[in-house]
Design a protein around this motif. Structure first.
Motif, PDB file in Angstrom:
ATOM      1  N   PRO A 115      19.883   6.824  -8.734  1.00  5.40           N
ATOM      2  CA  PRO A 115      19.052   8.008  -8.580  1.00  5.40           C
ATOM      3  C   PRO A 115      17.917   7.777  -7.604  1.00  5.40           C
ATOM      4  CG  PRO A 115      18.370   6.811 -10.508  1.00  5.40           C
ATOM      5  CD  PRO A 115      19.536   6.042  -9.917  1.00  5.40           C
ATOM      6  N   SER A 116      17.360   8.888  -7.113  1.00  2.44           N
ATOM      7  CA  SER A 116      16.140   8.788  -6.331  1.00  2.44           C
ATOM      8  C   SER A 116      14.968   8.656  -7.295  1.00  2.44           C
ATOM      9  CB  SER A 116      15.957  10.036  -5.474  1.00  2.44           C
ATOM     10  OG  SER A 116      17.052  10.212  -4.631  1.00  2.44           O
ATOM     11  N   PRO A 117      14.021   7.788  -7.008  1.00  2.21           N
ATOM     12  CA  PRO A 117      12.865   7.655  -7.899  1.00  2.21           C
ATOM     13  C   PRO A 117      11.963   8.870  -7.782  1.00  2.21           C
ATOM     14  CG  PRO A 117      12.542   6.334  -5.938  1.00  2.21           C
ATOM     15  CD  PRO A 117      13.943   6.884  -5.862  1.00  2.21           C
ATOM     16  N   GLU A 118      11.223   9.142  -8.822  1.00  2.00           N
ATOM     17  CA  GLU A 118      10.290  10.265  -8.814  1.00  2.00           C
ATOM     18  C   GLU A 118       8.870   9.727  -8.960  1.00  2.00           C
ATOM     19  OE1 GLU A 118      11.421  14.090 -10.726  1.00  2.00           O
ATOM     20  OE2 GLU A 118      12.833  12.810 -11.760  1.00  2.00           O
ATOM     21  N   TYR A 119       8.352   9.145  -7.905  1.00  2.00           N
ATOM     22  CA  TYR A 119       7.003   8.611  -7.961  1.00  2.00           C
ATOM     23  C   TYR A 119       5.996   9.752  -7.853  1.00  2.00           C
ATOM     24  CZ  TYR A 119       9.519   4.357  -6.783  1.00  2.00           C
ATOM     25  OH  TYR A 119      10.399   3.316  -6.767  1.00  2.00           O
ATOM     26  N   GLU A 120       5.010   9.722  -8.728  1.00  2.28           N
ATOM     27  CA  GLU A 120       3.891  10.632  -8.555  1.00  2.28           C
ATOM     28  C   GLU A 120       2.991  10.075  -7.462  1.00  2.28           C
ATOM     29  OE1 GLU A 120       3.657  13.475  -9.989  1.00  2.28           O
ATOM     30  OE2 GLU A 120       5.437  13.173 -11.232  1.00  2.28           O
ATOM     31  N   VAL A 283      17.082   1.902  -6.316  1.00  2.00           N
ATOM     32  CA  VAL A 283      17.099   0.596  -6.967  1.00  2.00           C
ATOM     33  C   VAL A 283      17.421   0.766  -8.445  1.00  2.00           C
ATOM     34  CG1 VAL A 283      14.589   0.680  -7.284  1.00  2.00           C
ATOM     35  CG2 VAL A 283      15.758  -1.518  -7.387  1.00  2.00           C
ATOM     36  N   GLY A 284      18.343  -0.046  -8.953  1.00  2.00           N
ATOM     37  CA  GLY A 284      18.727   0.010 -10.358  1.00  2.00           C
ATOM     38  C   GLY A 284      17.727  -0.698 -11.240  1.00  2.00           C
TER      39      GLY A 284
END
Length: 391
Positions: A115-120, A283-284
């Motif tokens: 997945p794509s990370p969801e960084y704030e 990244v997993g």
């Protein structure tokens, strides 16, 4: 050694999945004749028990007690969390020719993708370094509409609670036209130092352990240069901002880039399009690094993804969506498998400043710069066709 064990475990599980499917097909064929067997086999594929068994054979055992995600590894959690099955095509399925086929509604044994990370804005991404030989390739292409908003071949992964109507977005008019005079497109990079995996002569001095560098010939600014070149060759007028907004401090990057975008819009009232160009990070949970790659006319090419903002402060996000669906349609037509599904997130990403604002992810940190440049060229050609139609 760890990678070897993982590979052998995957081989054994996939062998079990193949045996399960083959046994089921033999049983159906023996008892029903070929025509009837085809219909029965399709029905079996729609049987949730069979799908679960196939998934278990592909992904390994699933814990039977407690929360359904307890005990699952990264891939297993992803399958259930995203509710969307993605096919890993061998890097090389993309072509320069248009092709289209209806999306199937069942994918009994999918191979999930990172997945794509969801960084704030306030989050610092984790360390994401990896040796090139340890990076795992994926071509991320949906094979079912389940888990997506879907219309006319377009997919959008909705990470919000907002309703999405892609059919309405396709039917809606883009709420602006490009003027004949003056700059029309602004390219900016909120995360300006994002870079790619060093390869060959494409090396750099990193600013930290997150694949970032101030070297503008090696970071995502170089990708923006490539887009600018293609747009200009197509007769479009471009401004390319090369300011640094994520270094030395990552948090608050959008708070720093937003006022700059507004300054450009005030200074150049002819601007209609704002492309915030990034690269993704895949990244997993075990630290495995992935890259999204396909082939276009035989060239290894980083996949691209359009990200749409929403949330408080951006009530008119559907105007941005009207533009995004047209670009996605152009990408899918010219370069099948180049574009990952669009993503809608609950962060504004400064897209409230203009209905022509989009965030463009070109590849991920596992891709090489040359793969990203190839992806940028393809994106600019496809998007440029849409932009020319807005004159």
């Amino acid at each position: 050694m760890k990678q070897e064990r993982i590979r052998w475990g995957l081989v054994l599980r996939r062998s079990g999945a193949f045996f399960l499917a083959a046994a089921a097909f033999w049983t159906l064929t023996a008892g029903a004749g070929r025509g009837a067997a085809a219909g029965a086999f399709q029905a079996l594929g729609e049987d949730p028990d069979f799908v679960t068994a196939a998934l278990r054979a592909e992904l390994g055992p699933v814990a039977g007690t407690g929360d359904v995600m307890d005990g699952m590894d990264f891939w297993q959690r992803l399958v259930l969390r995203q509710s969307a099955y993605l096919r890993q095509g061998p890097a090389g399925e993309g072509t320069g020719e248009a092709s289209r086929s209806p999306a199937p509604t069942v994918s009994p044994a999918p191979t999930p993708a990172a997945p794509s990370p969801e960084y704030e804005e306030s989050d610092e991404p984790p360390a994401i370094t990896a040796a090139p030989e340890d990076i795992v390739e994926r071509t991320l292409v949906p094979t079912t509409t389940q888990g997506y908003a879907y219309a006319d071949g377009l997919y959008l992964y909705n990470r919000t609670q907002l309703p999405v109507d892609l059919s309405a977005a396709l039917a809606a008019e883009v709420p602006f036209r490009l003027p004949a005079e003056g700059p029309q497109i602004l390219i900016i990079h909120t995360h300006s130092t994002e870079a790619y995996t060093p390869d060959g002569s494409d090396t750099y001095t990193p600013t930290d352990s997150n694949s970032r560098t101030l070297d503008q010939e090696q970071n995502v600014i170089r990708v923006g240069d490539e887009m600018e070149r293609v747009f200009t060759e197509m007769g479009l007028q471009v401004l390319h901002d090369k300011g640094i907004y994520d270094y030395p401090k990552y948090s608050g990057s959008y708070g720093r880039s937003g006022p700059v975008v507004q300054e450009y819009l005030n200074k150049y009232p002819s601007l209609r399009l704002v492309l915030d160009v990034h690269r993704d990070a895949l990244v997993g949970t075990d630290g495995t690094v992935y890259k999204a790659v396909t082939r276009v006319d035989g060239e290894r090419t980083a996949q691209v993804m359009l990200v749409l903002g929403s949330g408080e402060g951006h009530p008119n996000w559907t105007e941005n969506l009207a533009l995004a669906v047209r670009i996605q349609k152009s990408l899918d037509t010219l370069y099948p498998t180049l574009a990952r599904p669009m993503t809608l997130r609950g962060t504004v990403y400064n897209q409230n400043l203009s209905p022509g604002s989009l965030l463009v992810e070109v590849g991920s940190h596992g891709n090489t710069l040359q793969e990203a440049l190839a992806g940028a060229r393809c994106f600019a050609r496809a998007a440029g066709q849409v932009f020319l139609g807005l004159k």
